[in-house]
Enzyme design. Structure first.
Site, short mmCIF file in Angstrom:
data_model
loop_
_atom_site.label_atom_id
_atom_site.label_comp_id
_atom_site.label_asym_id
_atom_site.label_seq_id
_atom_site.Cartn_x
_atom_site.Cartn_y
_atom_site.Cartn_z
N GLU A 146 0.75 -1.34 -0.01
CA GLU A 146 -0.07 -0.10 -0.14
C GLU A 146 0.79 1.09 0.09
OE1 GLU A 146 -2.61 -3.41 1.04
OE2 GLU A 146 -0.65 -2.66 1.83
N ASP A 154 -4.43 -2.20 5.11
CA ASP A 154 -5.82 -2.22 5.42
C ASP A 154 -6.49 -3.65 5.58
OD1 ASP A 154 -6.06 -2.43 2.63
OD2 ASP A 154 -7.93 -1.45 2.63
#
Length: 357
Positions: A146, A154
């Site tokens: 990410e 997440d």
């Protein structure tokens, strides 16, 4: 007529879920997440289903993550808007349902066997890493990439990363390092190593045996973990309180591996790095996956309204120039207030999961 993007079947006491977008390495979208959730809830109450099995179609991987192009479009639309508005965007609604699915997997009352063969990234980790029986192969490549697109781990990723031995999870998160089978088991992302040539026989055996017995018949010796072998410098460097100090310790360590890690970190979004470190430290102190997902949702929605998520996806996926222009451009320019804003409560838009463990 096109094939369904996720195949749902029942056979011989098994609930079979096959992600069916092989050309996109089975990238997860909102409709797929809702279909999987529906099936899992139905099977949880169905006494004829004793084991759930998740696999991916094709040879490239279980799941490469979420639909990044769709997220880019929503992020462009959400820039500068309040977080509550971003939560109501298509991506904000997708993430809400995806995180609910992640929590359902983590608390599932029946064996949840997932074959993490090939590429398993981002949202793919959310579908697999919280399962009860997590299988990797010699082809497994697992990671949370990410920060390379200006986002923050997440789908319960910070829950897993923060609970990896020592600071392995911090290293994986900040460098976007890919874990092989041995690394994934050492880091707590997987449980069993099965050779890819034995997967078909394993799935066949699950039709007549329990998950534990079937996997035991095919599980091979776990490969060595490079990450575990490097715990010395990893723990010493990533135990620092700031990203700047982590980089300084890596640069001073002297090994090529540490120097490479420092370079990887410095190429990533400065604000995403600092928010990620804060997320990991917070997740380590939270008691349940649900509590972590609640906080991840706040951070994700804030990211959706940020400059760096749009720019990161543009540079890596849309234009593919690999030259993102981060804002702020340096770690020193990222203020504590900028980081704190990512964790602001969302009022009536909170995810609101309650602890199930």
């Amino acid at each position: 007529m096109s094939e369904p993007e996720v195949l749902i079947e029942t056979r011989d006491g098994l609930g079979l879920i096959t992600l069916n977008r092989p050309k996109a390495i089975n990238a997860l979208n909102h409709a797929m997440a809702l279909e999987i959730t529906r099936a899992l809830r139905e099977w949880a109450e169905d006494e004829s289903i004793r084991t759930v099995v998740l696999t991916g179609a094709g040879e490239r991987g279980l799941c490469a993550g979420g639909d990044i192009v769709a997220i880019h479009a929503d992020a462009k639309e959400s820039q500068g808007r309040a977080e509550q508005a971003a939560a109501e965007s298509p991506t904000g609604r997708f993430w809400r349902d995806e995180y609910i699915l992640n929590a359902l997997i983590g608390a599932y009352p029946k064996p949840y066997v997932v074959v993490m063969d090939g590429i398993v990234m981002g949202g793919g980790v959310g579908l697999s890493g919280h399962g009860s029986h997590r299988i990797v192969t010699e082809r497994s490549k697992i990671g949370m990439p990410e920060v390379g697109i200006g986002f923050i781990p997440d789908v319960g990723g910070t829950y897993l990363l923060s609970r990896a031995p020592g600071e392995i999870g911090t290293h994986v998160a900040l460098t976007t390092a890919r874990m092989n089978a041995g690394d994934a088991i050492a880091a707590g992302f997987a449980d069993y190593y099965v050779r890819s040539e034995d997967l078909a026989a394993l799935l066949e055996t699950l039709r007549t045996e329990t998950a534990d017995i079937a996997i035991a018949k095919f599980a091979a010796e776990t490969p060595e973990s490079t990450l575990a072998a490097q715990r010395g410098w990893i723990d010493a460097a990533y135990g620092a309180d700031t990203v700047e100090e982590i980089v300084a310790r890596l640069q001073a360590e002297g090994s090529p591996e540490a120097a490479s890690a420092a370079g990887e970190i410095l190429a990533k979004s400065p604000v995403a790095l600092k928010v990620t470190l804060r997320s990991l430290r917070a997740a380590r102190a939270l008691p349940t996956l649900e509590a972590v997902l609640n906080e991840e949702y706040r951070v994700s929605v804030a990211s959706l309204a940020s400059h760096d998520l749009v720019e990161g996806i543009r540079a890596q996926v849309i234009d593919k120039d690999r030259q993102p222009k981060w804002d702020p451009a340096t770690l020193a320019e990222v203020t504590d207030a900028r980081v704190e804003a990512y964790f602001a409560e969302l009022g009536d838009k909170e995810l609101g999961l309650e602890g199930q463990r």
